[in-house]
Design a protein around this motif. Structure first.
Motif, PDB file in Angstrom:
ATOM      1  N   LEU A 168      -7.305   5.148  -1.753  1.00  0.00           N
ATOM      2  CA  LEU A 168      -6.267   5.671  -2.646  1.00  0.00           C
ATOM      3  C   LEU A 168      -6.717   5.665  -4.108  1.00  0.00           C
ATOM      4  O   LEU A 168      -6.234   6.462  -4.914  1.00  0.00           O
ATOM      5  CB  LEU A 168      -4.988   4.836  -2.505  1.00  0.00           C
ATOM      6  N   ASN A 169      -7.633   4.768  -4.433  1.00  0.00           N
ATOM      7  CA  ASN A 169      -8.083   4.625  -5.818  1.00  0.00           C
ATOM      8  C   ASN A 169      -9.532   5.068  -6.021  1.00  0.00           C
ATOM      9  O   ASN A 169     -10.183   4.645  -6.962  1.00  0.00           O
ATOM     10  CB  ASN A 169      -7.934   3.170  -6.266  1.00  0.00           C
TER      11      ASN A 169
ATOM     12  N   GLY B 167      -9.425  -1.208   2.708  1.00  0.00           N
ATOM     13  CA  GLY B 167     -10.016   0.124   2.766  1.00  0.00           C
ATOM     14  C   GLY B 167      -9.043   1.202   2.321  1.00  0.00           C
ATOM     15  O   GLY B 167      -9.427   2.172   1.651  1.00  0.00           O
ATOM     16  N   GLN B 168      -7.774   1.040   2.654  1.00  0.00           N
ATOM     17  CA  GLN B 168      -6.764   2.008   2.227  1.00  0.00           C
ATOM     18  C   GLN B 168      -6.592   1.973   0.715  1.00  0.00           C
ATOM     19  O   GLN B 168      -6.444   3.019   0.073  1.00  0.00           O
ATOM     20  CB  GLN B 168      -5.440   1.702   2.929  1.00  0.00           C
TER      21      GLN B 168
ATOM     22  N   THR C 163      -1.738  -4.571  -4.781  1.00  0.00           N
ATOM     23  CA  THR C 163      -2.893  -3.837  -4.246  1.00  0.00           C
ATOM     24  C   THR C 163      -4.101  -3.842  -5.175  1.00  0.00           C
ATOM     25  O   THR C 163      -5.194  -3.474  -4.750  1.00  0.00           O
ATOM     26  CB  THR C 163      -2.507  -2.385  -3.924  1.00  0.00           C
ATOM     27  N   LEU C 164      -3.922  -4.269  -6.420  1.00  0.00           N
ATOM     28  CA  LEU C 164      -5.056  -4.373  -7.347  1.00  0.00           C
ATOM     29  C   LEU C 164      -4.960  -5.710  -8.063  1.00  0.00           C
ATOM     30  O   LEU C 164      -3.863  -6.192  -8.365  1.00  0.00           O
ATOM     31  CB  LEU C 164      -5.058  -3.231  -8.352  1.00  0.00           C
ATOM     32  N   GLU C 165      -6.096  -6.304  -8.324  1.00  0.00           N
ATOM     33  CA  GLU C 165      -6.145  -7.594  -9.014  1.00  0.00           C
ATOM     34  C   GLU C 165      -5.275  -7.574 -10.275  1.00  0.00           C
ATOM     35  O   GLU C 165      -5.376  -6.672 -11.104  1.00  0.00           O
ATOM     36  CB  GLU C 165      -7.594  -7.883  -9.412  1.00  0.00           C
ATOM     37  N   PRO C 166      -4.393  -8.562 -10.453  1.00  0.00           N
ATOM     38  CA  PRO C 166      -3.527  -8.609 -11.638  1.00  0.00           C
ATOM     39  C   PRO C 166      -4.351  -8.602 -12.928  1.00  0.00           C
ATOM     40  O   PRO C 166      -5.381  -9.273 -13.019  1.00  0.00           O
ATOM     41  CB  PRO C 166      -2.767  -9.927 -11.471  1.00  0.00           C
TER      42      PRO C 166
ATOM     43  N   VAL D  81       0.832  -1.204   0.000  1.00  0.00           N
ATOM     44  CA  VAL D  81       0.000   0.000   0.000  1.00  0.00           C
ATOM     45  C   VAL D  81       0.865   1.252   0.000  1.00  0.00           C
ATOM     46  O   VAL D  81       0.603   2.216  -0.746  1.00  0.00           O
ATOM     47  CB  VAL D  81      -0.950   0.000   1.222  1.00  0.00           C
ATOM     48  N   ASP D  82       1.907   1.250   0.812  1.00  0.00           N
ATOM     49  CA  ASP D  82       2.811   2.410   0.860  1.00  0.00           C
ATOM     50  C   ASP D  82       3.475   2.649  -0.491  1.00  0.00           C
ATOM     51  O   ASP D  82       3.652   3.803  -0.917  1.00  0.00           O
ATOM     52  CB  ASP D  82       3.870   2.213   1.943  1.00  0.00           C
ATOM     53  N   ALA D  83       3.858   1.560  -1.162  1.00  0.00           N
ATOM     54  CA  ALA D  83       4.480   1.705  -2.486  1.00  0.00           C
ATOM     55  C   ALA D  83       3.511   2.331  -3.474  1.00  0.00           C
ATOM     56  O   ALA D  83       3.894   3.167  -4.314  1.00  0.00           O
ATOM     57  CB  ALA D  83       4.946   0.343  -2.996  1.00  0.00           C
ATOM     58  N   SER D  84       2.228   1.965  -3.381  1.00  0.00           N
ATOM     59  CA  SER D  84       1.236   2.496  -4.321  1.00  0.00           C
ATOM     60  C   SER D  84       1.036   4.006  -4.163  1.00  0.00           C
ATOM     61  O   SER D  84       0.576   4.674  -5.092  1.00  0.00           O
ATOM     62  CB  SER D  84      -0.103   1.770  -4.140  1.00  0.00           C
ATOM     63  N   ARG D  85       1.400   4.539  -3.003  1.00  0.00           N
ATOM     64  CA  ARG D  85       1.252   5.983  -2.776  1.00  0.00           C
ATOM     65  C   ARG D  85       2.219   6.793  -3.649  1.00  0.00           C
ATOM     66  O   ARG D  85       2.047   8.003  -3.810  1.00  0.00           O
ATOM     67  CB  ARG D  85       1.500   6.311  -1.303  1.00  0.00           C
TER      68      ARG D  85
END
Length: 290
Positions: free
Chosen positions: A137-138, A132-133, A71-74, A5-9
């Motif tokens: 974020l999306n 939820g995070q 963090t998201l379905e491939p 999740v942190d990487a996706s930020r």
């Protein structure tokens, strides 16, 4: 999950695109050690997080049996000359995939997880609070695909009995009845070409009645046990004898190990019982009195 999740930020809106692009992070773990962290667009606009991790940071590394958190379905579909992320994961023989959220796009939602499952790869969804995070974020990306929860459409053949020959179900395949009398839609069996399997649309009345009786037995048994506990002991004399005999019959029929539930399971059982009571003819307010 936190690292993913942190990487996706770190993701930014891809240049040249008017619609919001998703923020996706990925973490690869092998032998209990993090060996790669990546995010969408890290090495160039449009590059997916899984692709960057597997084909740029870990190219040539043996990943058999590893775990990836994304963090998201491939994805299952890419443009010309590009390989979907789900195929990279399958090819590298991952053992487990953790998914932050299914893709909100209804054209592809769930297909990535399904392909992984069919490849014998274990899949899990992120629990809260991480899911939820991801959704927060999306939010702009997810808002592109609203859910029409109040617009369930039923075909005439789904709502009518008996079904006339030649009518189709919600998936466009023939509707009929199986040997047990359940109304079904006959869908093609992808694993056995030329064969079909029955997707139940509505169970037959005998099945509904059987389930109703079973749930009522279990609800009664649980109430009997609560009553006995409140009394401080098992009353098996006088009028209590009938209750003990009834409880013994239920235990013999279903097995003591299949009776008794947590508060959550008990709530689900009562909900099913209430719904079936209504189907069997009770008024809705009466069906809740189970």
């Amino acid at each position: 999950m936190t690292r993913a999740v942190d990487a996706s930020r770190n993701c930014v809106q891809e240049p040249g695109k008017t619609d919001p692009t998703p923020s996706v992070g990925a973490v690869v773990v092998k032998d209990d050690e993090i060996i790669a962290v990546s995010y969408r667009g890290e090495d160039g606009p449009g590059d997916h997080a899984e692709f960057i991790a597997l084909e740029k940071k870990l190219k040539g590394v043996d990943l058999k049996g590893a775990t990836i958190y994304t963090t998201l379905e491939p994805c299952t579909n890419r443009g010309p000359n590009k390989t979907p992320c789900v195929e990279w994961i399958i090819e590298r023989e991952f053992a487990t995939v953790y998914i932050g959220s299914l893709d909100p796009n209804p054209d592809v939602r769930g297909l990535g997880q399904l392909k992984l499952r069919r490849a014998k790869i274990e899949t899990h969804l992120f629990p809260q609070p991480w899911m939820g995070q991801v959704e927060e974020l999306n939010k702009s990306f997810f808002d592109l695909f609203p859910l029409d929860d109040n617009k369930i459409q039923r075909t005439a053949s789904e709502k009518t009995d008996p079904v006339e020959p030649g009518l189709e179900g919600p998936n466009g395949y023939p509707i009929g009845y199986d040997d047990e009398g359940n109304k079904v839609e006959w869908l093609p069996d992808e694993e056995n070409p030329g064969e079909v399997w029955a997707m139940i649309l509505r169970r037959a009345d005998p099945a509904i009645h059987k389930e109703y009786n079973e749930l009522w037995d279990k609800v009664w048994w649980n109430r009997h046990m609560v009553y006995s506990h409140d009394k401080g002991r098992e009353e098996c004399t006088g009028t209590g004898k009938l209750g003990c005999e009834g409880a013994a019959r239920v235990e013999k029929k279903y097995g003591r190990e299949n009776l008794g539930w947590s508060d959550i399971d008990w709530g689900l059982l009562q909900g099913r019982m209430s719904a079936l009571s209504w189907v069997m003819g009770s008024e809705w307010n009466e069906s809740l009195d189970t």
